[in-house]
Design a protein around this motif. Structure first.
Motif, PDB file in Angstrom:
ATOM      1  N   GLY A 485      -2.791  -1.685  -7.043  1.00 20.78           N
ATOM      2  CA  GLY A 485      -3.189  -2.785  -6.170  1.00 20.78           C
ATOM      3  C   GLY A 485      -2.276  -2.922  -4.965  1.00 20.78           C
ATOM      4  N   TYR A 486      -0.969  -2.791  -5.188  1.00 19.61           N
ATOM      5  CA  TYR A 486      -0.010  -2.863  -4.081  1.00 19.61           C
ATOM      6  C   TYR A 486      -0.179  -1.671  -3.134  1.00 19.61           C
ATOM      7  CZ  TYR A 486       2.421  -6.202  -7.141  1.00 19.61           C
ATOM      8  OH  TYR A 486       2.737  -7.269  -7.944  1.00 19.61           O
ATOM      9  N   LEU A 487      -0.345  -0.475  -3.710  1.00 18.65           N
ATOM     10  CA  LEU A 487      -0.437   0.732  -2.891  1.00 18.65           C
ATOM     11  C   LEU A 487      -1.676   0.717  -2.008  1.00 18.65           C
ATOM     12  CD1 LEU A 487       0.643   3.427  -5.517  1.00 18.65           C
ATOM     13  CD2 LEU A 487       2.038   2.385  -3.728  1.00 18.65           C
ATOM     14  N   GLU A 488      -2.807   0.247  -2.561  1.00 24.51           N
ATOM     15  CA  GLU A 488      -4.032   0.189  -1.762  1.00 24.51           C
ATOM     16  C   GLU A 488      -3.954  -0.908  -0.708  1.00 24.51           C
ATOM     17  OE1 GLU A 488      -6.554   2.443  -1.848  1.00 24.51           O
ATOM     18  OE2 GLU A 488      -5.152   3.465  -3.197  1.00 24.51           O
ATOM     19  N   ALA A 489      -3.354  -2.038  -1.056  1.00 31.01           N
ATOM     20  CA  ALA A 489      -3.160  -3.100  -0.063  1.00 31.01           C
ATOM     21  C   ALA A 489      -2.262  -2.601   1.070  1.00 31.01           C
ATOM     22  CB  ALA A 489      -2.553  -4.332  -0.724  1.00 31.01           C
ATOM     23  N   PHE A 490      -1.244  -1.839   0.723  1.00 26.37           N
ATOM     24  CA  PHE A 490      -0.354  -1.226   1.721  1.00 26.37           C
ATOM     25  C   PHE A 490      -1.160  -0.332   2.662  1.00 26.37           C
ATOM     26  CE2 PHE A 490       2.280   2.259   3.184  1.00 26.37           C
ATOM     27  CZ  PHE A 490       3.488   1.662   3.526  1.00 26.37           C
ATOM     28  N   TYR A 491      -2.048   0.486   2.086  1.00 27.07           N
ATOM     29  CA  TYR A 491      -2.884   1.394   2.890  1.00 27.07           C
ATOM     30  C   TYR A 491      -3.752   0.619   3.877  1.00 27.07           C
ATOM     31  CZ  TYR A 491      -7.262   3.867   3.819  1.00 27.07           C
ATOM     32  OH  TYR A 491      -8.383   4.390   4.429  1.00 27.07           O
ATOM     33  N   GLU A 504       5.811  -7.059   3.979  1.00 27.55           N
ATOM     34  CA  GLU A 504       5.724  -8.036   2.896  1.00 27.55           C
ATOM     35  C   GLU A 504       5.288  -7.385   1.590  1.00 27.55           C
ATOM     36  OE1 GLU A 504       6.750 -11.170   3.002  1.00 27.55           O
ATOM     37  OE2 GLU A 504       7.447 -10.665   5.022  1.00 27.55           O
ATOM     38  N   ILE A 505       4.364  -6.429   1.675  1.00 21.39           N
ATOM     39  CA  ILE A 505       3.901  -5.751   0.459  1.00 21.39           C
ATOM     40  C   ILE A 505       5.025  -4.925  -0.148  1.00 21.39           C
ATOM     41  CG2 ILE A 505       2.323  -3.983  -0.416  1.00 21.39           C
ATOM     42  CD1 ILE A 505       0.267  -5.060   1.607  1.00 21.39           C
TER      43      ILE A 505
END
Length: 761
Positions: A485-491, A504-505
Motif C-alpha cells: 500500500g505504501y509503495l503504490e501510494a509512493f508511485y 510524507e509516505i
C-alpha cells in the motif's frame, strides 16, 4: 502426493549418521554440495518439514531411500499438488471455460519442452494470447499421467517489484521451500547459484511473463527507459540454464520481441515459438464461446460476417474479444446489425491486402472501442480511464472507489462484458480482483493523461487514498507485500510529482514489530535495492536537507550490500551538502558513517580520523548522543586492531555518556561491546554479567533488536562454557525475535542453533 515431507522421528539419528558415512564432515559441507540454505538442511536433519524435492535430493545425497525414512502420516495428510498452498498455481489469464484450444502452437510447445528444450520463448505482438498459452502449456505438462513437473507461480515482469532480480529469485526460492534471509539479498550471485542448482536438479515449470519490459523499457507511457540494466541479470540466469544439458526444469518465457542475445545464441536447448493470431476455426470457437448465451446458434450469414471481422484483424484474440463484447452489449448479440453499422471499418482493411501493420491497427481498434464506450456510457468510460492508473490487479473495491453514486457494479459488468477488464477470484482473500490488459490500460492511461490532465491528477490522488486506507495483504504475505500500500501510494505521488507527499509516505511508520519509517523498514528487512530506488527518485526534488537525507540513506543501503566504495561516494555527497547548509549534526553523522565504511574496508587509521572528527563536532555542538556514538565506534575500531585496553577505555567513556543523558539504547550497546571484548579475552563471567545487564535494559525499553543481539551473545558465551541447554534456550529466544523482525541476525542464530544441536559437525 503432498509437496512437503519430513524425516520420521525414529529415523532422525539415521540420517544424521549418514551425513558422516557419505563423506560430509558437517552440515555446511552438505549445504554447499546441494546449494541449499543452512536452515533448510538443518530442518531436514532435525525432522522438520521441507519441500518434497528438497527431501528427495537430500535423501539421494545421503544414500537413503526416501520412502523408508519419510513420515508417512504427514505425507498422507498433506494437500495434493492441485490445491497445495505451498505452490498454488493459479493461472492469471488462461481460463478453461473461454480457452480456444490452439492445437498447433500447444503441440509445438509441449513437444519441445518434453524434449531437451530448457527455455521456451513465446513471442508475438501484444494481445495475441502469449500469457494464456504459456499457462495452458504449464497446465498441460503438469497434468500428464505420472508427471513430476511442478508448476510455480513464476514471475510477471509487469510487476515493478519483480523486475528486481533479487526479489524475483527470492520469490521463486520461497515457492520451492527455501528460506531467504536478509543477508542473502546482499549476495545476488549466491541466490542465483541456489536457484540455478534447484532448477537444474528438480523438475519445475517456471513461467516468466512480459520479458519485453526489460528490453526496451516498455512500461507505462509516463515512465522512461529505466529497466534495461536489469535485463543483464536475467540473461545471465538464462545463460546458466542453457549451458546445462541436464537441466530438469523448464522455463516458459513470453516477450513481444526476441532478445538479440537469444537470437545470436547457438544453444540447442531453447526454442522460439512465434505466436500469430487464431486461425479460422479457432476464431469461430472464440465467438461461439463469447456469444453463446445470446446466440445458441449462429446463422450462416452471421458466421460469414464474423469470419470477415476475424480475418481483418488476422485472428488477433484481444481485438476479437473486444468485438464480441460490443456485439453482446450494444447489439444484444445481433451480429448482422453490428456488421451493418461498422462494415466500413472491416472493408477498408480488406481493401489493403498484405498490410503488415497489424500492431498499429490493433492499437487503433482498441482506441475506437474506447470511443464507442464513451458514446454509449460516459460513466463506464470514465471508470475505465480512472482505473487505468492502477498498474497491477486490485480488488473490485479499488475500482468502485473511483465511482460516485451506486452504479458501480453495473459499470463493472459492462466493462467485463465488453472485454475491457478481466476479473479474477483470489481465494486467499476471498474476493474478486480486476485488471486490464496492458494494451487497454496503456491506451486508456495515455488518453487520460493527454486529454484530461486534471482528472488524471485527481484519480492518482484518489488511488493514493485507496492504497493507504483499503489495502490488505494476503495472509502470510512476504514483507514487500505487507508494505505494498505504501509503495503504490509512493508511485502515484511520483507520477503527479507531488514530492512533499512522497516525502510524507517515506516517513510513514510501518505496522511491523520495529514500527520504523518506510525507507528505514526496507533497510531493516534487507530490501536495500528497493530502498535505493525509492530514495533516488527524490534526489534534487526537495530542499538540500532532504537531498542529504537521501544521500545518507543510499549510502547506508550500499554499505549493507557490501559496496563500500559506492557507500563512501554517497556519504561524501551527504557531507558536502551538510557543510553547505550548515547542518553540523548531519556533518557529524556523515563523518561517522565514513568511518564505519573505511573500517569495513580495513583502513583503520582513516576510520579513526573520521570518528575523531565526528567526536569533535559532537562536542562542539553539544550533541552528547553523537559523542557517545563516536566513542563507541572508536572502541570498535581499536577492538578490530586488537588493542583491547584502548577499546575498553572508549567503551567505558561511551557508557558514561549514555548513562549521563539516560540513553538506555546506547547504554545497552556499550554493555554488549564490553561483553564481546570480555568474551574474546576469555573472561566469561564478566562477559555474562555485561550481556545480562544489556538484556535487562533492552527488555525494559522494548528494544527487540537489542534484545535479540544480547540473547544471541548469551547463547554463544554459554556454549563456550559447555552449558548447551542454557545456550539453546537463549538461542531459540534470539532466533524467534530476529525472525519476527526479519533482520540478518536470524541467520547467525540459526547457524548457532545448528552448531549447538550438532556439536561434532
Amino acid at each position: 502426493m503432498g509437496r512437503s515431507l519430513k524425516v520420521a522421528p525414529q529415523h532422525i539419528n539415521t540420517v544424521k549418521l549418514a551425513l558422516k558415512r557419505q563423506g560430509f564432515p558437517s552440515q555446511t559441507a552438505l549445504k554447499e554440495e546441494v546449494g541449499l540454505a543452512r536452515s533448510t538442511v538443518s530442518k531436514f536433519l532435525n525432522g522438520e518439514s521441507v519441500d518434497r524435492w528438497v527431501f528427495l535430493e537430500l535423501c539421494e545425497k545421503l544414500g537413503q531411500d526416501w520412502q523408508d525414512i519419510a513420515d508417512k502420516e504427514v505425507e498422507t495428510a498433506l494437500p495434493t499438488p492441485s490445491d497445495s498452498p505451498s505452490h498454488p498455481f493459479q493461472p492469471s489469464t488462461y481460463n478453461a471455460e473461454t480457452w480456444v484450444e490452439r492445437q498447433q502452437p500447444l503441440a509445438e510447445a509441449t513437444e519441445h519442452l518434453r524434449g531437451n528444450c530448457c527455455i521456451l520463448l513465446i513471442t508475438g505482438i501484444t494481445g495475441q494470447g502469449k500469457t494464456a498459452l504459456a499457462e495452458r502449456v504449464a497446465v498441460e505438462l503438469s497434468g500428464e499421467l505420472q508427471s513430476e513437473w511442478q508448476p510455480l507461480r513464476g514471475v510477471n515482469l509487469d510487476d515493478e517489484t519483480a523486475r528486481n532480480f533479487e526479489v524475483a529469485v527470492e520469490r521463486l526460492l520461497v515457492q520451492m521451500g527455501e528460506t531467504v534471509q536478509a543477508e542473502d539479498r546482499t549476495q545476488p550471485q549466491f541466490l542465483l547459484n541456489r536457484l540455478v542448482k534447484r532448477l537444474q536438479e528438480n523438475p519445475y515449470l517456471v513461467p516468466i511473463d512480459s520479458l519485453e519490459v526489460l528490453l526496451e523499457g516498455k512500461t507505462d507511457f509516463a515512465v522512461h527507459n529505466e529497466f534495461r540494466e536489469e535485463y543483464r541479470d536475467w540473461w545471465q540466469f538464462c545463460q546458466r540454464l542453457l549451458l546445462s544439458p541436464t537441466c530438469q526444469s523448464r522455463l516458459i518465457l513470453t516477450s513481444q520481441d526476441l532478445p538479440t542475445q537469444f537470437a545470436s545464441c547457438k544453444s540447442r536447448f531453447w526454442h522460439q515459438l512465434s505466436l500469430s493470431g487464431l486461425n479460422g476455426d479457432e476464431q469461430m470457437q472464440l465467438f461461439e464461446k463469447l456469444l453463446g448465451k445470446q446466440l445458441p446458434e449462429i446463422s450462416p450469414e452471421a458466421q460469414e460476417y464474423l469470419k470477415r471481422m476475424g480475418n481483418a484483424y488476422e485472428g488477433h484474440s484481444l481485438v476479437l474479444e473486444v468485438i464480441a463484447g460490443e456485439i453482446a452489449t450494444d447489439f444484444a448479440g445481433n451480429v448482422v446489425g453490428y456488421w451493418q453499422r461498422y462494415r466500413r471499418e472491416f472493408e477498408e482493411i480488406e481493401a489493403t491486402p498484405g498490410n503488415q501493420q497489424l500492431q498499429r491497427r490493433v492499437k487503433v481498434r482498441v482506441r475506437q472501442s474506447l470511443e464507442r464506450l464513451q458514446q454509449d456510457s460516459e460513466a463506464a468510460f470514465g471508470l475505465l480511464l480512472a482505473a487505468s492508473v492502477y498498474r497491477r490487479k486490485v480488488p473490485e473495491s479499488f475500482w468502485l472507489a473511483m465511482v460516485e453514486g451506486e452504479d458501480g457494479d453495473n459499470l463493472l459488468e459492462m466493462l467485463k462484458l465488453r472485454g475491457l477488464t478481466i476479473r479474477e477470484y483470489n481465494p486467499q482473500l476471498g474476493e474478486f480482483f480486476l485488471r486490464q490488459h496492458n494494451l487497454i490500460r496503456n491506451t486508456a492511461g495515455e488518453w487520460l493523461h493527454k486529454k484530461m490532465p486534471e482528472l488524471w491528477k485527481a484519480v492518482h490522488y484518489m488511488a493514493v487514498k485507496v492504497w493507504l486506507n483499503q489495502y490488505q495483504p494476503e495472509p502470510d504475505a512476504e514483507n514487500l507485500e505487507k508494505v505494498r500500500g505504501y509503495l503504490e501510494a509512493f508511485y502515484h505521488c511520483c507520477q503527479v510529482e507531488d514530492w512533499e507527499a512522497v516525502k510524507e509516505i517515506l516517513n510513514m511508520r510501518v505496522d511491523s514489530p520495529t514500527q520504523e519509517q518506510l525507507h528505514n523498514q526496507l533497510q531493516t528487512w534487507g530490501y536495500y535495492r528497493q530502498q535505493i530506488k525509492l530514495l533516488s527518485q527524490l534526489l534534487g526534488k526537495l530542499n538540500n536537507r532532504w537531498t542529504g537525507i537521501c544521500f545518507n540513506g543510499m549510502g547506508n543501503a550500499y554499505h549493507s550490500l557490501g559496496e563500500y566504495q559506492r557507500a563512501i561516494d554517497f556519504y561524501q555527497q551527504y557531507l558536502a551538502i551538510a557543510r553547505e547548509i550548515g547542518n553540523r549534526n548531519g556533518e557529524g553523522t556523515a563523518l561517522g558513517n565514513l568511518g564505519v565504511a573505511y573500517q569495513f574496508l580495513g583502513e583503520y587509521q582513516r576510520a579513526i580520523d573520521f570518528y575523531q572528527q565526528h567526536l569533535a563536532i559532537a562536542r562542539e555542538i553539544g550533541d552528547r548522543n553523537g559523542e557517545g556514538t563516536a566513542l563507541g565506534n572508536l572502541g570498535l575500531v581499536y577492538q578490530s586492531l586488537r588493542e583491547y585496553q584502548r577499546a575498553i577505555d572508549f567503551h567505558q567513556r561511551s557508557l558514561a555518556v549514555a548513562k549521563e543523558i539516560k540513553n538506555y539504547q546506547g547504554e545497552g550497546i556499550a554493555l554488549v561491546n564490553f561483553g564481546k571484548i570480555e568474551f574474546t579475552l576469555e573472561r566469561y563471567s564478566k562477559a555474562l554479567e555485561n550481556m545480562q545487564r544489556a538484556l535487562e535494559i533492552f527488555e525494559t525499553i522494548s528494544s527487540r533488536s537489542g534484545e535479540a543481539t544480547a540473547l544471541q551473545n548469551l547463547a554463544a558465551i554459554n556454549e563456550k562454557l559447555g552449558n548447551i541447554d542454557v545456550a539453546l534456550e537463549y538461542c531459540d529466544r534470539a532466533l524467534k525475535i530476529a525472525t519476527e523482525l526479519g533482520i540478518p541476525l536470524a541467520q547467525d542464530c540459526q547457524d548457532l542453533k545448528e552448531r549447538l544441536l550438532n556439536p561434532t559437525s
